[in-house]
Design a protein around this motif. Structure first.
Motif, short mmCIF file in Angstrom:
data_model
loop_
_atom_site.label_atom_id
_atom_site.label_comp_id
_atom_site.label_asym_id
_atom_site.label_seq_id
_atom_site.Cartn_x
_atom_site.Cartn_y
_atom_site.Cartn_z
N LEU A 1 21.57 59.93 43.31
CA LEU A 1 20.89 59.21 42.25
C LEU A 1 19.93 60.15 41.52
O LEU A 1 19.19 60.91 42.14
N THR A 2 19.95 60.09 40.19
CA THR A 2 19.06 60.91 39.38
C THR A 2 17.71 60.21 39.23
O THR A 2 17.51 59.08 39.68
N ASP A 3 16.78 60.90 38.56
CA ASP A 3 15.48 60.30 38.29
C ASP A 3 15.63 59.06 37.41
O ASP A 3 14.90 58.07 37.59
N ALA A 4 16.55 59.09 36.46
CA ALA A 4 16.77 57.94 35.59
C ALA A 4 17.29 56.74 36.38
O ALA A 4 16.91 55.60 36.12
N ALA A 5 18.15 56.99 37.37
CA ALA A 5 18.66 55.89 38.20
C ALA A 5 17.55 55.28 39.04
O ALA A 5 17.46 54.05 39.18
N VAL A 6 16.71 56.13 39.61
CA VAL A 6 15.60 55.63 40.41
C VAL A 6 14.62 54.85 39.55
O VAL A 6 14.05 53.83 39.97
N ALA A 7 14.43 55.30 38.31
CA ALA A 7 13.47 54.65 37.43
C ALA A 7 14.00 53.37 36.79
O ALA A 7 13.22 52.48 36.45
N ASP A 8 15.32 53.27 36.60
CA ASP A 8 15.86 52.14 35.83
C ASP A 8 16.81 51.26 36.64
O ASP A 8 16.68 50.04 36.63
N VAL A 9 17.76 51.85 37.34
CA VAL A 9 18.79 51.05 38.02
C VAL A 9 18.21 50.36 39.25
O VAL A 9 18.41 49.16 39.45
N LEU A 10 17.49 51.10 40.09
CA LEU A 10 16.96 50.51 41.32
C LEU A 10 15.97 49.37 41.06
O LEU A 10 16.03 48.34 41.75
N PRO A 11 15.03 49.50 40.10
CA PRO A 11 14.16 48.35 39.83
C PRO A 11 14.92 47.11 39.36
O PRO A 11 14.59 45.98 39.75
N SER A 12 15.97 47.30 38.55
CA SER A 12 16.77 46.16 38.13
C SER A 12 17.45 45.48 39.31
O SER A 12 17.44 44.25 39.43
N LEU A 13 18.05 46.28 40.19
CA LEU A 13 18.70 45.71 41.36
C LEU A 13 17.69 45.02 42.28
O LEU A 13 18.00 43.98 42.88
N GLY A 14 16.49 45.58 42.38
CA GLY A 14 15.46 44.94 43.20
C GLY A 14 15.05 43.59 42.64
O GLY A 14 14.90 42.62 43.40
N ARG A 15 14.85 43.50 41.33
CA ARG A 15 14.50 42.21 40.72
C ARG A 15 15.61 41.19 40.89
O ARG A 15 15.37 40.03 41.21
N MET A 16 16.84 41.63 40.66
CA MET A 16 17.96 40.71 40.79
C MET A 16 18.12 40.24 42.23
O MET A 16 18.37 39.06 42.49
N ALA A 17 17.98 41.16 43.19
CA ALA A 17 18.11 40.78 44.60
C ALA A 17 17.01 39.81 45.01
O ALA A 17 17.27 38.83 45.74
N ALA A 18 15.79 40.04 44.54
CA ALA A 18 14.69 39.14 44.88
C ALA A 18 14.92 37.75 44.29
O ALA A 18 14.76 36.73 44.97
N GLY A 19 15.27 37.70 42.99
CA GLY A 19 15.51 36.41 42.36
C GLY A 19 16.68 35.68 42.98
O GLY A 19 16.62 34.46 43.24
N PHE A 20 17.78 36.39 43.25
CA PHE A 20 18.96 35.77 43.85
C PHE A 20 18.66 35.31 45.27
O PHE A 20 19.11 34.23 45.68
N GLY A 21 17.92 36.10 46.04
CA GLY A 21 17.58 35.70 47.40
C GLY A 21 16.73 34.45 47.44
O GLY A 21 16.97 33.53 48.24
N ILE A 22 15.72 34.37 46.56
CA ILE A 22 14.89 33.17 46.49
C ILE A 22 15.72 31.96 46.09
O ILE A 22 15.60 30.87 46.67
N ALA A 23 16.59 32.13 45.10
CA ALA A 23 17.43 31.03 44.65
C ALA A 23 18.38 30.57 45.74
O ALA A 23 18.61 29.36 45.92
N ALA A 24 18.96 31.51 46.50
CA ALA A 24 19.90 31.15 47.55
C ALA A 24 19.21 30.37 48.67
O ALA A 24 19.69 29.31 49.09
N VAL A 25 18.08 30.87 49.15
CA VAL A 25 17.37 30.20 50.25
C VAL A 25 16.86 28.83 49.80
O VAL A 25 17.07 27.82 50.49
#
Length: 295
Positions: A91-115
């Motif tokens: 992963l490049t610096d751009a991936a760490v700065a952009d892709v990972l935060p997006s996946l983290g937000r989506m995982a948090a929102g999806f996890g809350i919605a699922a539970v």
């Protein structure tokens, strides 16, 4: 004598078949199923390769900067996000700065919605009166377009990660909740009667009867919720005030007329959606199959 002559050879024949060829049919069926699965996979890959080949030829023939070939898009995506060092899983610096935060937000929102969706869906589905009272509200909430709720969350929670996660969770919870409630309500009444006769504890009834019965509907809601989470994740990052994320990369690249990055972000979103949906389908096949086999 007739009974002995007529019935004698049959057990021996059955035993001989079981010893010599009884297991041949299942093994042949399993081999046939495996071959069919491989053919299906190869066919899907062939269709994918054909689509990208047509896209490549059409883009090269057109020669427009607005319609780059997929080869250039894939190479740019690799250079932008996946050409980093091995210690960071490429992963490049751009991936760490952009892709990972997006996946983290989506995982948090999806996890809350699922539970929350599964818990509330079980509570609503177990009671006829609760379902009758809550059903109009659930249908109304499901009919509201999810992106229309984002400005409401901007006003209530202000811009930032908290607003983005809340908007994803609130919009993605309804498919899980409604499908879970429907699955619980459609539990076989005979099984409920057996559970009452056996005097199962409420927790045992929930774990051994209601959830396995509702599992196919729960996963149907989870698939819808996953798609909504990905859409809402991107949409929330398109708003002014966002500082990172795939949606922010899209708007930033569009403002700079960097069309290759725009196409790379779109391709990345498609790949992420496919991989996440494939993982959820694999979990569904494993868990739903197990639930059906033990029911």
């Amino acid at each position: 004598m007739n009974g002995t002559r007529g019935g004698g050879p049959k057990p021996a024949t059955a035993a001989a078949r079981s010893r010599s060829g009884g297991g041949g049919a299942p093994r042949g069926g399993a081999t046939k199923g495996t071959g069919s699965a491989w053919r299906h996979l190869l066919l899907r890959l062939a269709v994918l390769v054909l689509v990208f080949a047509v896209w490549q030829l059409a883009a090269e023939a057109h020669g427009s900067v607005y319609f780059p070939p997929p080869g250039r898009i894939a190479h740019h995506m690799y250079e932008l996000w996946f050409s980093g060092p091995v210690r960071r899983v490429f992963l490049t610096d751009a991936a760490v700065a952009d892709v990972l935060p997006s996946l983290g937000r989506m995982a948090a929102g999806f996890g809350i919605a699922a539970v929350a969706g599964i818990a509330l869906g079980v509570a609503v589905g177990r009671s006829r009166r609760a379902y009758a009272l809550c059903n109009p509200v659930l249908q109304f909430a499901r009919a509201v377009p999810p992106p229309a709720l984002v400005p409401v969350f901007v006003v209530v929670l202000d811009l930032g990660t908290q607003m983005q996660i809340a908007s994803i969770a609130f919009s993605a919870v309804w498919p899980v909740l409604i499908n879970t409630a429907e699955g619980v309500r459609n539990t076989d009444p005979l099984r409920l009667d057996v559970a009452a006769v056996l005097r199962l504890h409420p927790v045992e009834r929930l774990w051994l009867l209601l959830l396995p019965s509702a599992l196919p509907r729960i996963f149907a809601g989870l698939r819808l919720s996953l798609s909504l989470s990905l859409i809402l994740m991107v949409f929330s990052e398109l708003l002014p005030g966002s500082a990172n994320g795939i949606g922010f990369t899209l708007t930033d690249a569009q403002s700079r007329s960097d069309l290759l990055t725009v196409w790379a972000a779109l391709l990345l979103l498609g790949i992420l959606g496919y991989l996440l949906n494939t993982a959820l389908l694999a979990a569904e096949r494993r868990l739903v199959g197990r639930g059906r086999s033990t029911a």
